[in-house]
Design a protein around this motif. Sequence first.
Motif, PDB file in Angstrom:
ATOM      1  N   UNK A  19       0.973  -1.193   0.106  1.00  0.00           N
ATOM      2  CA  UNK A  19      -0.030   0.105  -0.066  1.00  0.00           C
ATOM      3  C   UNK A  19       0.904   1.226   0.147  1.00  0.00           C
ATOM      4  N   UNK A  20       0.591   2.126  -1.032  1.00  0.00           N
ATOM      5  CA  UNK A  20       1.345   3.416  -0.845  1.00  0.00           C
ATOM      6  C   UNK A  20       0.568   4.413  -0.163  1.00  0.00           C
ATOM      7  N   UNK A  21      -0.782   4.603  -0.506  1.00  0.00           N
ATOM      8  CA  UNK A  21      -1.863   5.409   0.392  1.00  0.00           C
ATOM      9  C   UNK A  21      -2.986   5.330  -0.278  1.00  0.00           C
ATOM     10  N   UNK A  22      -4.058   6.028   0.128  1.00  0.00           N
ATOM     11  CA  UNK A  22      -5.717   5.761   0.122  1.00  0.00           C
ATOM     12  C   UNK A  22      -5.999   7.072  -0.150  1.00  0.00           C
ATOM     13  N   UNK A  23      -6.714   7.486  -1.116  1.00  0.00           N
ATOM     14  CA  UNK A  23      -7.368   8.958  -1.385  1.00  0.00           C
ATOM     15  C   UNK A  23      -8.923   8.680  -1.379  1.00  0.00           C
ATOM     16  N   UNK A  24      -9.694   9.846  -0.861  1.00  0.00           N
ATOM     17  CA  UNK A  24     -11.104   9.701  -1.226  1.00  0.00           C
ATOM     18  C   UNK A  24     -11.366  10.966  -2.243  1.00  0.00           C
ATOM     19  N   UNK A  25     -12.357  10.644  -3.234  1.00  0.00           N
ATOM     20  CA  UNK A  25     -12.797  11.555  -4.043  1.00  0.00           C
ATOM     21  C   UNK A  25     -14.210  11.354  -4.272  1.00  0.00           C
ATOM     22  N   UNK A  26     -15.311  12.123  -3.502  1.00  0.00           N
ATOM     23  CA  UNK A  26     -16.747  11.664  -3.661  1.00  0.00           C
ATOM     24  C   UNK A  26     -17.088  11.989  -5.168  1.00  0.00           C
ATOM     25  N   UNK A  27     -16.444  12.437  -6.121  1.00  0.00           N
ATOM     26  CA  UNK A  27     -16.686  12.263  -7.567  1.00  0.00           C
ATOM     27  C   UNK A  27     -16.432  11.236  -8.046  1.00  0.00           C
ATOM     28  N   UNK A  28     -15.379  10.289  -7.570  1.00  0.00           N
ATOM     29  CA  UNK A  28     -14.814   9.118  -8.146  1.00  0.00           C
ATOM     30  C   UNK A  28     -14.905   7.847  -7.508  1.00  0.00           C
ATOM     31  N   UNK A  29     -14.897   8.157  -5.949  1.00  0.00           N
ATOM     32  CA  UNK A  29     -14.669   6.887  -4.934  1.00  0.00           C
ATOM     33  C   UNK A  29     -13.409   6.915  -4.366  1.00  0.00           C
ATOM     34  N   UNK A  30     -12.953   5.721  -3.857  1.00  0.00           N
ATOM     35  CA  UNK A  30     -11.787   5.629  -3.318  1.00  0.00           C
ATOM     36  C   UNK A  30     -10.747   5.033  -4.029  1.00  0.00           C
ATOM     37  N   UNK A  31      -9.651   5.770  -4.027  1.00  0.00           N
ATOM     38  CA  UNK A  31      -8.527   5.427  -4.835  1.00  0.00           C
ATOM     39  C   UNK A  31      -7.325   4.794  -3.879  1.00  0.00           C
ATOM     40  N   UNK A  32      -6.905   3.383  -4.228  1.00  0.00           N
ATOM     41  CA  UNK A  32      -6.134   2.838  -3.390  1.00  0.00           C
ATOM     42  C   UNK A  32      -4.840   2.841  -4.365  1.00  0.00           C
ATOM     43  N   UNK A  33      -3.831   3.508  -3.896  1.00  0.00           N
ATOM     44  CA  UNK A  33      -2.493   3.808  -4.598  1.00  0.00           C
ATOM     45  C   UNK A  33      -1.699   2.591  -4.113  1.00  0.00           C
ATOM     46  N   UNK A  34      -1.061   1.613  -4.939  1.00  0.00           N
ATOM     47  CA  UNK A  34      -0.253   0.679  -4.354  1.00  0.00           C
ATOM     48  C   UNK A  34       0.894   0.518  -5.311  1.00  0.00           C
ATOM     49  N   UNK A  35       2.106  -0.402  -4.695  1.00  0.00           N
ATOM     50  CA  UNK A  35       3.176  -0.528  -5.506  1.00  0.00           C
ATOM     51  C   UNK A  35       3.406  -1.994  -5.831  1.00  0.00           C
ATOM     52  N   UNK A  36       4.152  -2.358  -6.695  1.00  0.00           N
ATOM     53  CA  UNK A  36       4.564  -3.976  -7.032  1.00  0.00           C
ATOM     54  C   UNK A  36       5.769  -3.988  -7.691  1.00  0.00           C
TER      55      UNK A  36
END
Length: 119
Positions: free
Chosen positions: A62-79
């Motif tokens: 997990x890198x970080x999690x953002x919330x945007x009411x217009x889009x939803x939850x953005x789960x930024x991850x790395x691999x």
Amino acid sequence: MTHHQPLLAADMATDLILYPMSVELRQSPDDPLLLAKERRAVSLYFDLLSAILAKHGHGISLDHIDSDPAVGWLIHYRSRDPVTIAMLHDIAAGDPGPSDPVELGFLIAQVSPGEPLSV
């Protein structure tokens, strides 16, 4: 003795997962209780996704999690493995490969980004 190379940000590919936001949170984005409750659910979803991938030899962090009411939850991850990212994209698009973990398809199908969730 085995020497493991440390993971460097440059060695890792970054991507994101879209997790739908509930109708309630979209209507009240400033409600701290709803925000905390839903953020916890998103975090648990990522933890389960990560555990399923690890069981099958794939790693994401997990890198970080953002919330945007217009889009939803953005789960930024790395691999470190671009194949893992491609596999997640294929499964999310409904086109899993024959060797992809079946339980991963079930988990991803439970949260369709096109449909807001209700809490």
